[in-house]
Design a protein around this motif. Structure first.
Motif, PDB file in Angstrom:
ATOM      1  N   ILE A   1      33.646  85.597  56.201  1.00 10.67           N
ATOM      2  CA  ILE A   1      32.624  85.717  57.231  1.00 10.67           C
ATOM      3  C   ILE A   1      31.630  84.583  57.060  1.00 10.67           C
ATOM      4  CG2 ILE A   1      32.830  88.211  57.523  1.00 10.67           C
ATOM      5  CD1 ILE A   1      30.531  88.595  55.597  1.00 10.67           C
ATOM      6  N   PRO A   2      30.862  84.253  58.106  1.00 10.16           N
ATOM      7  CA  PRO A   2      29.869  83.178  57.976  1.00 10.16           C
ATOM      8  C   PRO A   2      28.838  83.496  56.911  1.00 10.16           C
ATOM      9  CG  PRO A   2      30.237  83.732  60.287  1.00 10.16           C
ATOM     10  CD  PRO A   2      30.947  84.780  59.476  1.00 10.16           C
ATOM     11  N   LEU A   3      28.270  82.448  56.351  1.00 14.93           N
ATOM     12  CA  LEU A   3      27.200  82.640  55.370  1.00 14.93           C
ATOM     13  C   LEU A   3      26.022  83.360  56.001  1.00 14.93           C
ATOM     14  CD1 LEU A   3      27.233  79.146  53.586  1.00 14.93           C
ATOM     15  CD2 LEU A   3      28.181  81.302  52.738  1.00 14.93           C
ATOM     16  N   ALA A   4      25.336  84.118  55.203  1.00 11.39           N
ATOM     17  CA  ALA A   4      24.204  84.889  55.701  1.00 11.39           C
ATOM     18  C   ALA A   4      23.091  83.956  56.178  1.00 11.39           C
ATOM     19  CB  ALA A   4      23.682  85.813  54.609  1.00 11.39           C
ATOM     20  N   GLU A   5      22.476  84.326  57.288  1.00  8.33           N
ATOM     21  CA  GLU A   5      21.327  83.596  57.810  1.00  8.33           C
ATOM     22  C   GLU A   5      20.052  84.324  57.401  1.00  8.33           C
ATOM     23  OE1 GLU A   5      21.643  83.018  61.975  1.00  8.33           O
ATOM     24  OE2 GLU A   5      23.675  82.194  61.886  1.00  8.33           O
ATOM     25  N   SER A   6      19.090  83.566  56.928  1.00  5.82           N
ATOM     26  CA  SER A   6      17.840  84.168  56.458  1.00  5.82           C
ATOM     27  C   SER A   6      16.760  84.080  57.519  1.00  5.82           C
ATOM     28  CB  SER A   6      17.359  83.459  55.184  1.00  5.82           C
ATOM     29  OG  SER A   6      18.268  83.660  54.124  1.00  5.82           O
ATOM     30  N   TYR A   7      15.954  85.124  57.584  1.00  8.38           N
ATOM     31  CA  TYR A   7      14.806  85.158  58.486  1.00  8.38           C
ATOM     32  C   TYR A   7      13.569  85.490  57.663  1.00  8.38           C
ATOM     33  CZ  TYR A   7      18.526  85.540  61.925  1.00  8.38           C
ATOM     34  OH  TYR A   7      19.660  85.311  62.675  1.00  8.38           O
ATOM     35  N   ARG A   8      12.453  84.922  58.060  1.00 15.64           N
ATOM     36  CA  ARG A   8      11.209  85.155  57.316  1.00 15.64           C
ATOM     37  C   ARG A   8      10.178  85.834  58.215  1.00 15.64           C
ATOM     38  NH1 ARG A   8      10.447  83.225  52.381  1.00 15.64           N
ATOM     39  NH2 ARG A   8      12.006  81.792  51.507  1.00 15.64           N
ATOM     40  N   PHE A   9       9.576  86.886  57.671  1.00 15.14           N
ATOM     41  CA  PHE A   9       8.519  87.602  58.357  1.00 15.14           C
ATOM     42  C   PHE A   9       7.368  87.796  57.374  1.00 15.14           C
ATOM     43  CE2 PHE A   9      12.593  88.926  60.119  1.00 15.14           C
ATOM     44  CZ  PHE A   9      12.407  88.694  61.474  1.00 15.14           C
TER      45      PHE A   9
ATOM     46  N   ARG B   1      11.622  87.490  53.083  1.00 14.77           N
ATOM     47  CA  ARG B   1      12.926  87.017  53.550  1.00 14.77           C
ATOM     48  C   ARG B   1      13.903  88.182  53.666  1.00 14.77           C
ATOM     49  NH1 ARG B   1      17.762  85.415  51.404  1.00 14.77           N
ATOM     50  NH2 ARG B   1      17.039  85.997  49.320  1.00 14.77           N
ATOM     51  N   ILE B   2      14.659  88.189  54.758  1.00 21.93           N
ATOM     52  CA  ILE B   2      15.735  89.156  54.947  1.00 21.93           C
ATOM     53  C   ILE B   2      16.877  88.464  55.674  1.00 21.93           C
ATOM     54  CG2 ILE B   2      14.824  90.003  57.164  1.00 21.93           C
ATOM     55  CD1 ILE B   2      15.841  92.797  56.328  1.00 21.93           C
ATOM     56  N   THR B   3      18.108  88.801  55.330  1.00 21.29           N
ATOM     57  CA  THR B   3      19.262  88.165  55.946  1.00 21.29           C
ATOM     58  C   THR B   3      19.771  88.999  57.113  1.00 21.29           C
ATOM     59  OG1 THR B   3      20.965  89.237  54.595  1.00 21.29           O
ATOM     60  CG2 THR B   3      19.896  87.277  53.668  1.00 21.29           C
ATOM     61  N   ASN B   4      20.574  88.359  57.956  1.00 23.83           N
ATOM     62  CA  ASN B   4      21.155  89.081  59.094  1.00 23.83           C
ATOM     63  C   ASN B   4      22.066  90.209  58.636  1.00 23.83           C
ATOM     64  OD1 ASN B   4      22.858  87.050  58.077  1.00 23.83           O
ATOM     65  ND2 ASN B   4      24.014  86.904  59.976  1.00 23.83           N
ATOM     66  N   TYR B   5      22.768  90.031  57.529  1.00 24.82           N
ATOM     67  CA  TYR B   5      23.653  91.093  57.033  1.00 24.82           C
ATOM     68  C   TYR B   5      22.854  92.275  56.487  1.00 24.82           C
ATOM     69  CZ  TYR B   5      27.343  87.602  57.489  1.00 24.82           C
ATOM     70  OH  TYR B   5      28.222  86.676  57.993  1.00 24.82           O
ATOM     71  N   GLN B   6      21.734  91.995  55.857  1.00 25.76           N
ATOM     72  CA  GLN B   6      20.877  93.087  55.386  1.00 25.76           C
ATOM     73  C   GLN B   6      20.327  93.885  56.564  1.00 25.76           C
ATOM     74  OE1 GLN B   6      18.177  90.677  53.010  1.00 25.76           O
ATOM     75  NE2 GLN B   6      19.001  91.540  51.108  1.00 25.76           N
ATOM     76  N   MET B   7      19.973  93.202  57.634  1.00 28.13           N
ATOM     77  CA  MET B   7      19.487  93.894  58.822  1.00 28.13           C
ATOM     78  C   MET B   7      20.581  94.755  59.439  1.00 28.13           C
ATOM     79  SD  MET B   7      16.831  91.291  60.728  1.00 28.13           S
ATOM     80  CE  MET B   7      17.891  89.836  60.759  1.00 28.13           C
ATOM     81  N   ILE B   8      21.822  94.292  59.382  1.00 30.71           N
ATOM     82  CA  ILE B   8      22.941  95.077  59.902  1.00 30.71           C
ATOM     83  C   ILE B   8      23.079  96.384  59.130  1.00 30.71           C
ATOM     84  CG2 ILE B   8      25.470  95.135  60.029  1.00 30.71           C
ATOM     85  CD1 ILE B   8      25.382  92.181  60.798  1.00 30.71           C
ATOM     86  N   VAL B   9      22.913  96.319  57.809  1.00 24.50           N
ATOM     87  CA  VAL B   9      22.995  97.532  56.990  1.00 24.50           C
ATOM     88  C   VAL B   9      21.928  98.536  57.416  1.00 24.50           C
ATOM     89  CG1 VAL B   9      22.747  98.471  54.657  1.00 24.50           C
ATOM     90  CG2 VAL B   9      24.008  96.348  55.011  1.00 24.50           C
ATOM     91  N   VAL B  10      20.707  98.061  57.611  1.00 27.24           N
ATOM     92  CA  VAL B  10      19.610  98.947  58.022  1.00 27.24           C
ATOM     93  C   VAL B  10      19.900  99.570  59.382  1.00 27.24           C
ATOM     94  CG1 VAL B  10      17.162  99.053  58.596  1.00 27.24           C
ATOM     95  CG2 VAL B  10      17.919  97.668  56.658  1.00 27.24           C
TER      96      VAL B  10
END
Length: 287
Positions: free
Chosen positions: A123-131, A135-144
C-alpha cells in the motif's frame, strides 16, 4: 508538552484499534457465555489473508481486505459450529479450555502456511497531517473512523433490528429466549459471523498500521483481555470507554517508562479501576 499530547493522540488511535479488537470478543462472551481465547488469532487470519491476496496475488488492498474480513467471519462461524456447539452443554470452563486449544491450532496453522519473518502490505506510504502541532497519519485516521462506524453499526443492529433484539434476548437468558420462539441456533450463528467479522476488520486495520509477523495476533491477547475486563459485561459503550482508557494509558506511559512495560500499564489501570468498581465500567454481573 507537545510530546505528551502527541502520545495522547497516538493513544486514542491505539484505543480505537483495541475497540475493534475487543467488541467481537466481548460480544461472543456475552451471547455465548464463555471467554473465547482463540478470538485474537482471528485477527492474524484476517491480516495474513489480506496480505496474501494483496502482496502475493497482487490484488488491490480494498478487495483483499473485504475477502479477508468475510473469510475470517466464516472461519469463526465454522469453528463455532464444529468445535464449540457440540460441547456447549459441558459448560463455560470446558469451552474456555477448548478455546485455548483452538488458539494454538489457528496460530500454528498461520505459522506453518506463512512462515517466519516480517511482512507488510503493498500500500502507499502513510501521509502525515498536522493539527495544532500534532501529527496523525491517514491510516491512523482510518482506524479511528472504522472503530466509530463499527461501534455505531453494532449498536444500531442490536437495538433496531429483529435479529439484534433476538441476540440481546439470548444473551440475557437463553432458556427464556428459546421458550419465546427465538431460534437459538440461528442467533448463535449470526453472533459468530458478527464477532468474527469484527475480528477480521481489526486484523485488516492491524495489517495497515503495523508490520506483520506470525506472533502479532498472540501479542494482542493480553490487551484485549485487559479492555474486556475493564469494560465489564453488558455494555458496548463500556468497551469503547475501556479501549480508549487502556490505549491512552499505555501510550502516555511511554513519556515516563520504557515502551516494553505497556502491557503492565494496561493491567495496572484495570486493577486500579476494579478496586473501586469490581464489576467493571458497565457495572453488570456476568450470568
Amino acid at each position: 508538552m507537545t510530546v505528551f499530547f502527541q502520545l495522547v493522540l497516538t493513544g486514542l488511535v491505539t484505543g480505537s484499534f483495541l475497540i475493534l479488537a475487543t467488541i467481537g470478543f466481548s460480544f461472543t462472551r456475552r451471547v455465548e457465555g464463555f471467554l473465547n481465547i482463540a478470538h485474537p488469532e482471528l485477527l492474524g487470519v484476517s491480516a495474513f489473508t489480506t496480505w496474501g491476496l494483496n502482496v502475493i496475488w497482487g490484488w488491490h488492498i480494498i478487495p483483499s481486505a473485504m475477502v479477508g474480513i468475510v473469510f475470517t467471519a466464516f472461519v469463526g462461524l465454522i469453528i463455532g459450529r464444529v468445535v464449540y456447539d457440540p460441547i456447549r452443554a459441558l459448560g463455560p470452563a470446558i469451552l474456555l479450555i477448548t478455546s485455548v486449544g483452538v488458539h494454538y491450532v489457528l496460530g500454528g496453522s498461520v505459522d506453518a502456511i506463512v512462515g517466519t519473518g516480517i511482512r507488510s502490505l503493498d500500500i502507499p506510504l502513510a501521509e502525515s497531517y498536522r493539527f495544532w502541532g500534532l501529527r496523525i497519519t491517514n491510516y491512523q485516521m482510518i482506524v479511528v473512523v472504522f472503530a466509530a462506524l463499527a461501534t455505531v453499526g453494532l449498536a444500531l443492529f442490536l437495538n433496531k433490528t429483529p435479529m439484534g433484539l433476538a441476540i440481546r434476548a439470548m444473551s440475557a437468558n437463553p432458556e427464556l429466549a428459546a421458550s419465546r420462539g427465538i431460534d437459538v441456533k440461528s442467533t448463535s450463528r449470526i453472533t459468530w459471523l458478527i464477532s468474527s467479522g469484527l475480528a477480521g476488520l481489526a486484523g485488516v486495520m492491524l495489517a495497515v498500521i503495523a508490520t506483520l509477523s506470525t506472533d502479532i495476533a498472540f501479542n494482542q491477547i493480553l490487551q484485549i483481555l485487559a479492555v474486556a475486563i475493564l469494560a465489564g459485561l453488558g455494555s458496548l459503550y463500556a468497551v469503547v470507554a475501556a479501549g480508549l482508557i487502556i490505549g491512552v494509558a499505555m501510550d502516555v506511559s511511554v513519556f515516563w517508562i520504557p515502551a516494553g512495560y505497556r502491557p503492565l500499564v494496561a493491567f495496572s489501570v484495570v486493577i486500579l479501576v476494579l478496586m473501586f468498581r469490581p464489576e467493571g465500567l458497565a457495572g453488570k454481573k456476568s450470568r
